[in-house]
Design a protein around this motif. Structure first.
Motif, mmCIF file in Angstrom:
data_model
loop_
_atom_site.group_PDB
_atom_site.id
_atom_site.type_symbol
_atom_site.label_atom_id
_atom_site.label_comp_id
_atom_site.label_asym_id
_atom_site.label_seq_id
_atom_site.Cartn_x
_atom_site.Cartn_y
_atom_site.Cartn_z
ATOM 1 N N GLU A 141 0.831 -1.211 0.000
ATOM 2 C CA GLU A 141 0.000 0.000 0.000
ATOM 3 C C GLU A 141 0.864 1.260 0.000
ATOM 4 O O GLU A 141 0.521 2.264 -0.612
ATOM 5 N N MET A 142 2.004 1.173 0.667
ATOM 6 C CA MET A 142 2.892 2.333 0.742
ATOM 7 C C MET A 142 3.581 2.638 -0.587
ATOM 8 O O MET A 142 4.133 3.708 -0.781
ATOM 9 N N VAL A 143 3.597 1.644 -1.488
ATOM 10 C CA VAL A 143 4.115 1.955 -2.836
ATOM 11 C C VAL A 143 2.935 2.020 -3.820
ATOM 12 O O VAL A 143 3.076 1.755 -5.009
ATOM 13 N N HIS A 144 1.779 2.345 -3.248
ATOM 14 C CA HIS A 144 0.566 2.599 -4.040
ATOM 15 C C HIS A 144 0.060 1.387 -4.810
ATOM 16 O O HIS A 144 -0.411 1.500 -5.937
ATOM 17 N N LEU A 145 0.195 0.242 -4.183
ATOM 18 C CA LEU A 145 -0.370 -0.969 -4.781
ATOM 19 C C LEU A 145 -1.323 -1.597 -3.773
ATOM 20 O O LEU A 145 -0.891 -2.030 -2.699
ATOM 21 N N ALA A 146 -2.593 -1.613 -4.110
ATOM 22 C CA ALA A 146 -3.556 -2.269 -3.221
ATOM 23 C C ALA A 146 -3.611 -3.746 -3.586
ATOM 24 O O ALA A 146 -3.622 -4.100 -4.765
ATOM 25 N N ALA A 147 -3.599 -4.586 -2.573
ATOM 26 C CA ALA A 147 -3.637 -6.022 -2.853
ATOM 27 C C ALA A 147 -4.351 -6.761 -1.727
ATOM 28 O O ALA A 147 -4.358 -6.324 -0.578
ATOM 29 N N GLU A 148 -4.953 -7.872 -2.134
ATOM 30 C CA GLU A 148 -5.544 -8.785 -1.149
ATOM 31 C C GLU A 148 -4.481 -9.859 -0.920
ATOM 32 O O GLU A 148 -3.989 -10.449 -1.905
ATOM 33 N N VAL A 149 -4.120 -10.070 0.323
ATOM 34 C CA VAL A 149 -3.051 -11.046 0.601
ATOM 35 C C VAL A 149 -3.573 -12.063 1.619
ATOM 36 O O VAL A 149 -3.975 -11.690 2.725
ATOM 37 N N THR A 150 -3.579 -13.320 1.212
ATOM 38 C CA THR A 150 -4.117 -14.355 2.112
ATOM 39 C C THR A 150 -3.325 -15.657 1.987
ATOM 40 O O THR A 150 -2.662 -15.881 0.972
ATOM 41 N N PHE A 151 -3.447 -16.481 3.011
ATOM 42 C CA PHE A 151 -2.874 -17.824 2.905
ATOM 43 C C PHE A 151 -3.839 -18.691 2.104
ATOM 44 O O PHE A 151 -5.007 -18.775 2.465
ATOM 45 N N VAL A 152 -3.352 -19.269 1.033
ATOM 46 C CA VAL A 152 -4.227 -20.159 0.270
ATOM 47 C C VAL A 152 -3.953 -21.631 0.593
ATOM 48 O O VAL A 152 -4.817 -22.478 0.427
ATOM 49 N N GLN A 153 -2.750 -21.902 1.072
ATOM 50 C CA GLN A 153 -2.437 -23.252 1.564
ATOM 51 C C GLN A 153 -1.532 -23.093 2.782
ATOM 52 O O GLN A 153 -0.804 -22.107 2.892
ATOM 53 N N ASP A 154 -1.599 -24.079 3.645
ATOM 54 C CA ASP A 154 -0.834 -23.977 4.888
ATOM 55 C C ASP A 154 -0.459 -25.383 5.365
ATOM 56 O O ASP A 154 -1.347 -26.213 5.615
ATOM 57 N N ARG A 155 0.840 -25.615 5.461
ATOM 58 C CA ARG A 155 1.296 -26.939 5.934
ATOM 59 C C ARG A 155 0.728 -27.268 7.307
ATOM 60 O O ARG A 155 0.454 -28.425 7.612
ATOM 61 N N LEU A 156 0.562 -26.222 8.135
ATOM 62 C CA LEU A 156 0.042 -26.463 9.493
ATOM 63 C C LEU A 156 -1.389 -26.979 9.443
ATOM 64 O O LEU A 156 -1.906 -27.518 10.418
ATOM 65 N N LYS A 157 -2.052 -26.787 8.259
ATOM 66 C CA LYS A 157 -3.427 -27.284 8.129
ATOM 67 C C LYS A 157 -3.467 -28.571 7.322
ATOM 68 O O LYS A 157 -4.524 -28.979 6.841
ATOM 69 N N GLY A 158 -2.299 -29.140 7.089
ATOM 70 C CA GLY A 158 -2.240 -30.422 6.397
ATOM 71 C C GLY A 158 -2.030 -30.294 4.895
ATOM 72 O O GLY A 158 -2.006 -31.299 4.174
ATOM 73 N N ASP A 159 -1.918 -29.061 4.389
ATOM 74 C CA ASP A 159 -1.645 -28.901 2.952
ATOM 75 C C ASP A 159 -0.204 -29.311 2.651
ATOM 76 O O ASP A 159 0.646 -29.317 3.545
ATOM 77 N N ASP A 160 0.046 -29.611 1.364
ATOM 78 C CA ASP A 160 1.391 -30.057 0.987
ATOM 79 C C ASP A 160 2.418 -28.942 1.082
ATOM 80 O O ASP A 160 3.595 -29.176 1.333
ATOM 81 N N VAL A 161 1.956 -27.715 0.803
ATOM 82 C CA VAL A 161 2.875 -26.568 0.854
ATOM 83 C C VAL A 161 2.206 -25.425 1.608
ATOM 84 O O VAL A 161 1.002 -25.465 1.890
ATOM 85 N N THR A 162 3.022 -24.429 1.899
ATOM 86 C CA THR A 162 2.465 -23.188 2.451
ATOM 87 C C THR A 162 2.539 -22.150 1.338
ATOM 88 O O THR A 162 3.587 -21.958 0.723
ATOM 89 N N GLU A 163 1.402 -21.538 1.070
ATOM 90 C CA GLU A 163 1.316 -20.665 -0.099
ATOM 91 C C GLU A 163 0.543 -19.394 0.244
ATOM 92 O O GLU A 163 -0.556 -19.460 0.795
ATOM 93 N N ILE A 164 1.148 -18.268 -0.092
ATOM 94 C CA ILE A 164 0.487 -16.976 0.137
ATOM 95 C C ILE A 164 0.016 -16.448 -1.211
ATOM 96 O O ILE A 164 0.802 -16.370 -2.169
ATOM 97 N N GLY A 165 -1.252 -16.106 -1.294
ATOM 98 C CA GLY A 165 -1.797 -15.558 -2.539
ATOM 99 C C GLY A 165 -1.822 -14.037 -2.477
ATOM 100 O O GLY A 165 -2.180 -13.456 -1.455
#
Ligand code: MYR
Length: 181
Positions: A141-165
């Motif tokens: 946001e500070m470089v004027h880019l609005a974005a939605e950032v979320t975890f889409v996969q998480d090893r702690l939840k049993g997913d194969d990888v941890t992935e941030i979208g």
């Protein structure tokens, strides 16, 4: 006796470990304070956002990174420079096949969960590392880019990888970046 270079690396390792342990204590406390996982997730995101809007200045000054010309360049900078600088890891980056504004950071190694085996009991919707999403969102946001950032996969939840979208909001990119090249 360790040489100065090794000593500096040791100090970095200790600071990082201290940060990771402190972060774990913060999440544990929030789980005590808030019954709903969603509230803990929101708190962590908000806290990360507050960190991100401040961290970006330090990042730009220390990295000497120049203004990026595309979303994909920005995501590469986040993965290869920012994550490396602050967490000592380099996530791999992939992009969506269908939209040009959606990217994924895939974390093979996530230092924030170095001492965490599993989510706390009864906390299956907890996004343990949600602070990271807020940090990225705030910094962008500070470089004027609005974005939605979320975890889409998480090893702690049993997913194969941890992935941030990261989904950039198309409208804001049109705004001129204030920072000079
Ligand atoms: C620009 O186009 O002005 C440069 C863009 C740089 C984006 C920097 C985002 C930093 C994100 C920090 C994340 C740290 C996560 C540990």
């Amino acid at each position: 006796m360790s040489r100065p270079m090794n000593r500096r690396q040791d100090n970095h390792k200790i600071s990082r470990e201290l940060f990771v342990i402190t972060y774990g204590a913060l999440v544990a406390q929030l789980c005590k304070d808030y019954e709903k996982d969603e509230d803990v997730n929101k708190y962590l995101d908000r806290m990360g956002y507050d960190i991100g809007i401040r961290l970006v200045e330090d990042f730009l000054a220390r990295s000497a990174v120049r203004k990026c010309r595309s979303y994909s360049e920005t995501v590469d900078v986040i993965a290869q420079v920012a994550f490396k600088m602050y967490l000592g890891v380099t996530p791999s980056v992939s992009c969506s096949n269908t939209t040009e504004n959606e990217f994924f950071l895939i974390l093979d190694k996530n230092p924030l969960v170095d001492f965490v085996e599993e989510l706390p009991a009864g906390r299956c919707s907890l996004c343990y590392c949600n602070l990271l999403c807020g940090v990225i969102r705030g910094a962008l946001e500070m470089v004027h880019l609005a974005a939605e950032v979320t975890f889409v996969q998480d090893r702690l939840k049993g997913d194969d990888v941890t992935e941030i979208g990261i989904i950039f909001s198309k409208k804001v990119e049109d705004k001129k970046h204030k920072r000079k090249k």
